[in-house]
Design a protein around this motif. Structure first.
Motif, PDB file in Angstrom:
ATOM      1  N   MET A   1       0.820  -1.202   0.000  1.00 59.12           N
ATOM      2  CA  MET A   1       0.000   0.000   0.000  1.00 59.12           C
ATOM      3  C   MET A   1       0.864   1.266   0.000  1.00 59.12           C
ATOM      4  N   LEU A   2       2.050   1.202   0.602  1.00 55.91           N
ATOM      5  CA  LEU A   2       2.914   2.376   0.632  1.00 55.91           C
ATOM      6  C   LEU A   2       3.342   2.774  -0.780  1.00 55.91           C
ATOM      7  N   TYR A   3       3.742   1.791  -1.582  1.00 56.52           N
ATOM      8  CA  TYR A   3       4.156   2.097  -2.949  1.00 56.52           C
ATOM      9  C   TYR A   3       2.978   2.592  -3.792  1.00 56.52           C
ATOM     10  N   PHE A   4       1.796   2.026  -3.554  1.00 58.80           N
ATOM     11  CA  PHE A   4       0.601   2.457  -4.282  1.00 58.80           C
ATOM     12  C   PHE A   4       0.271   3.912  -3.961  1.00 58.80           C
ATOM     13  N   GLN A   5       0.392   4.287  -2.695  1.00 54.99           N
ATOM     14  CA  GLN A   5       0.137   5.668  -2.304  1.00 54.99           C
ATOM     15  C   GLN A   5       1.162   6.617  -2.917  1.00 54.99           C
ATOM     16  N   MET A   6       2.407   6.187  -3.019  1.00 54.12           N
ATOM     17  CA  MET A   6       3.426   7.027  -3.641  1.00 54.12           C
ATOM     18  C   MET A   6       3.133   7.239  -5.120  1.00 54.12           C
ATOM     19  N   VAL A   7       2.619   6.219  -5.786  1.00 53.84           N
ATOM     20  CA  VAL A   7       2.261   6.355  -7.204  1.00 53.84           C
ATOM     21  C   VAL A   7       1.112   7.341  -7.367  1.00 53.84           C
ATOM     22  N   ILE A   8       0.115   7.259  -6.482  1.00 56.10           N
ATOM     23  CA  ILE A   8      -1.014   8.189  -6.543  1.00 56.10           C
ATOM     24  C   ILE A   8      -0.537   9.619  -6.318  1.00 56.10           C
ATOM     25  N   MET A   9       0.341   9.808  -5.341  1.00 58.00           N
ATOM     26  CA  MET A   9       0.865  11.148  -5.067  1.00 58.00           C
ATOM     27  C   MET A   9       1.635  11.694  -6.259  1.00 58.00           C
ATOM     28  N   ALA A  10       2.466  10.855  -6.878  1.00 59.83           N
ATOM     29  CA  ALA A  10       3.237  11.300  -8.041  1.00 59.83           C
ATOM     30  C   ALA A  10       2.315  11.665  -9.203  1.00 59.83           C
ATOM     31  N   GLY A  11       1.285  10.856  -9.417  1.00 61.38           N
ATOM     32  CA  GLY A  11       0.336  11.169 -10.489  1.00 61.38           C
ATOM     33  C   GLY A  11      -0.415  12.463 -10.240  1.00 61.38           C
ATOM     34  N   THR A  12      -0.785  12.710  -8.994  1.00 58.93           N
ATOM     35  CA  THR A  12      -1.487  13.953  -8.653  1.00 58.93           C
ATOM     36  C   THR A  12      -0.594  15.168  -8.883  1.00 58.93           C
ATOM     37  N   ILE A  13       0.675  15.066  -8.481  1.00 67.06           N
ATOM     38  CA  ILE A  13       1.600  16.188  -8.679  1.00 67.06           C
ATOM     39  C   ILE A  13       1.827  16.458 -10.166  1.00 67.06           C
ATOM     40  N   MET A  14       1.958  15.412 -10.952  1.00 66.22           N
ATOM     41  CA  MET A  14       2.169  15.600 -12.388  1.00 66.22           C
ATOM     42  C   MET A  14       0.959  16.240 -13.049  1.00 66.22           C
ATOM     43  N   LEU A  15      -0.242  15.801 -12.655  1.00 58.12           N
ATOM     44  CA  LEU A  15      -1.448  16.392 -13.241  1.00 58.12           C
ATOM     45  C   LEU A  15      -1.574  17.861 -12.871  1.00 58.12           C
ATOM     46  N   ALA A  16      -1.264  18.187 -11.621  1.00 57.10           N
ATOM     47  CA  ALA A  16      -1.296  19.592 -11.218  1.00 57.10           C
ATOM     48  C   ALA A  16      -0.258  20.411 -11.987  1.00 57.10           C
ATOM     49  N   TYR A  17       0.884  19.819 -12.239  1.00 56.52           N
ATOM     50  CA  TYR A  17       1.926  20.522 -12.997  1.00 56.52           C
ATOM     51  C   TYR A  17       1.459  20.815 -14.420  1.00 56.52           C
ATOM     52  N   TYR A  18       0.846  19.847 -15.074  1.00 60.03           N
ATOM     53  CA  TYR A  18       0.377  20.060 -16.448  1.00 60.03           C
ATOM     54  C   TYR A  18      -0.714  21.126 -16.505  1.00 60.03           C
ATOM     55  N   PHE A  19      -1.578  21.170 -15.490  1.00 60.65           N
ATOM     56  CA  PHE A  19      -2.616  22.190 -15.459  1.00 60.65           C
ATOM     57  C   PHE A  19      -2.015  23.578 -15.250  1.00 60.65           C
ATOM     58  N   GLU A  20      -0.996  23.664 -14.402  1.00 63.47           N
ATOM     59  CA  GLU A  20      -0.500  24.963 -13.944  1.00 63.47           C
ATOM     60  C   GLU A  20       0.534  25.568 -14.889  1.00 63.47           C
ATOM     61  N   TYR A  21       1.451  24.763 -15.413  1.00 64.95           N
ATOM     62  CA  TYR A  21       2.611  25.319 -16.103  1.00 64.95           C
ATOM     63  C   TYR A  21       2.711  24.928 -17.573  1.00 64.95           C
ATOM     64  N   GLY A 118      -3.957  16.830  -0.465  1.00 65.66           N
ATOM     65  CA  GLY A 118      -5.142  17.670  -0.593  1.00 65.66           C
ATOM     66  C   GLY A 118      -4.856  18.990  -1.291  1.00 65.66           C
ATOM     67  N   LEU A 119      -3.674  19.567  -1.040  1.00 63.27           N
ATOM     68  CA  LEU A 119      -3.314  20.811  -1.720  1.00 63.27           C
ATOM     69  C   LEU A 119      -3.283  20.631  -3.236  1.00 63.27           C
ATOM     70  N   PHE A 120      -2.620  19.579  -3.690  1.00 68.11           N
ATOM     71  CA  PHE A 120      -2.561  19.335  -5.130  1.00 68.11           C
ATOM     72  C   PHE A 120      -3.936  18.972  -5.685  1.00 68.11           C
ATOM     73  N   THR A 121      -4.747  18.288  -4.894  1.00 67.91           N
ATOM     74  CA  THR A 121      -6.101  17.959  -5.345  1.00 67.91           C
ATOM     75  C   THR A 121      -6.938  19.212  -5.515  1.00 67.91           C
ATOM     76  N   VAL A 122      -6.837  20.139  -4.561  1.00 66.16           N
ATOM     77  CA  VAL A 122      -7.549  21.414  -4.688  1.00 66.16           C
ATOM     78  C   VAL A 122      -7.081  22.153  -5.932  1.00 66.16           C
ATOM     79  N   ASP A 123      -5.778  22.175  -6.166  1.00 61.05           N
ATOM     80  CA  ASP A 123      -5.245  22.854  -7.342  1.00 61.05           C
ATOM     81  C   ASP A 123      -5.783  22.233  -8.628  1.00 61.05           C
ATOM     82  N   ILE A 124      -5.895  20.915  -8.648  1.00 61.99           N
ATOM     83  CA  ILE A 124      -6.407  20.246  -9.855  1.00 61.99           C
ATOM     84  C   ILE A 124      -7.869  20.599 -10.080  1.00 61.99           C
ATOM     85  N   PHE A 125      -8.678  20.551  -9.024  1.00 67.90           N
ATOM     86  CA  PHE A 125     -10.101  20.869  -9.169  1.00 67.90           C
ATOM     87  C   PHE A 125     -10.287  22.317  -9.623  1.00 67.90           C
ATOM     88  N   VAL A 126      -9.523  23.230  -9.040  1.00 67.86           N
ATOM     89  CA  VAL A 126      -9.662  24.636  -9.398  1.00 67.86           C
ATOM     90  C   VAL A 126      -9.228  24.872 -10.838  1.00 67.86           C
TER      91      VAL A 126
END
Length: 326
Positions: A1-21, A118-126
């Protein structure tokens, strides 16, 4: 589960990056009416000139929760460390199959990790809302600088929908097309509510009965003032700020209630003491066993049987003596 959570976090950060920059997701081009007073508010300069600049907002949203959660968890751990419970508790917690962490580190990383997610999730939704709607900021026509004569705006009700209508700076125009929902309002209320719920659920000592609500109300007031500032500087509409508040509140509530379960869990994971075997006391051993009605009847029959046989034998001997005497 630890590795799965790290993958989810990395995917969320990448999606926020594509939206923002990046321009991977193009902003919807929303039209406007000629001389629409809703979008003719004055432009007070870039975001850095605001009373709540992005640098200050991001520093508070990222730094204040990190500092407060770390200090609180450390203080609670030291309080338990000096108590007698520490000797009967586990000193480390297994993480996966390879690592062992102190319970203090585990709790701190868990709460901060969920907060960052949650911060990156808020950024993605916004950003998703801004890209899809393309809602115009109150100062849009000020930075758009449309040529009303070339557009044929002899009538105020003429609707302009093509992107080439604007002649101003393209970066300012693009920023003015991303007003709904307000990112500043969403991030500020998310951070304030997450911290307020953390303080309320974790800090429960007798001396902090007033400190917890005061800190919580202070954080929520800062988030509310951030939204008011966005409206006062004509950078967002009221509807943009309210939508940002709803997004930040919903994500913070979901993470606190469903993910970290209201910050439950102990800093020191106490081991369950072995349950001693219950040895019956001597008094309990000396107590007589209660017999059932059937057992009582059988025992009475057994006791009565020898008495009956003895009476029969006495009668037979008496009869024999009488016979001999005759």
């Amino acid at each position: 589960m630890l590795y799965f959570q790290m993958v989810i976090m990395a995917g969320t950060i990448m999606l926020a990056y594509y939206f923002e920059y990046t321009d991977t997701f193009s902003v919807h081009v929303q039209g406007f009416f000629c001389y629409d007073t809703t979008y003719t508010k004055p432009y007070l300069g870039p975001e850095d000139s605001s009373a709540v600049p992005p640098v200050l907002l991001y520093a508070l949203v990222a730094g204040l929760p990190t500092l407060l959660i770390t200090v609180t968890e450390t203080a609670l751990f030291l309080v338990q460390y000096t108590s007698k419970e520490f000797d009967r508790s586990e000193k480390s917690v297994a993480i996966g199959d390879c690592c062992y962490l102190n319970p203090l580190v585990r709790r701190t990383v868990r709460f901060l990790g969920v907060y960052v997610f949650g911060l990156f999730t808020v950024d993605i939704f916004v950003n998703a809302g801004q890209v899809v709607t393309g809602n115009l900021a109150p100062y849009f026509l000020t930075v758009c600088k449309p040529n009303y004569t070339a557009l044929g705006c002899q009538q105020a009700l003429r609707y302009i929908s093509h992107q080439e209508a604007c002649t101003g700076n393209q970066d300012d125009i693009l920023r003015a097309r991303k007003s709904f929902p307000s990112k500043e309002a969403a991030l500020s209320v998310y951070g304030a509510l997450y911290l307020a719920m953390y303080v309320t659920c974790v800090v429960k000592s007798k001396g902090t009965r007033l400190a917890s609500p005061v800190i919580s109300l202070g954080l929520m007031c800062l988030a509310f003032l951030t939204g008011l500032n966005r409206v006062a500087e004509y950078r967002n509409h009221w509807s943009d700020v309210i939508a940002g508040y709803i997004i930040g509140t919903a994500i913070a509530t979901f993470l606190v209630v469903c993910v970290v379960h209201n910050f439950k869990g102990k800093l020191l994971l106490s081991e369950d003491p072995p349950v001693p075997e219950q040895v019956p006391s001597p008094a309990a051993l000396n107590l007589g066993r209660v017999e059932s009605p059937l057992e009582k009847y059988m025992s009475s029959q057994v006791r009565a049987a020898p008495i009956t046989l003895t009476n029969v034998q006495l009668k037979q001997e008496r009869v024999a003596e009488i016979t001999q005497s005759l």
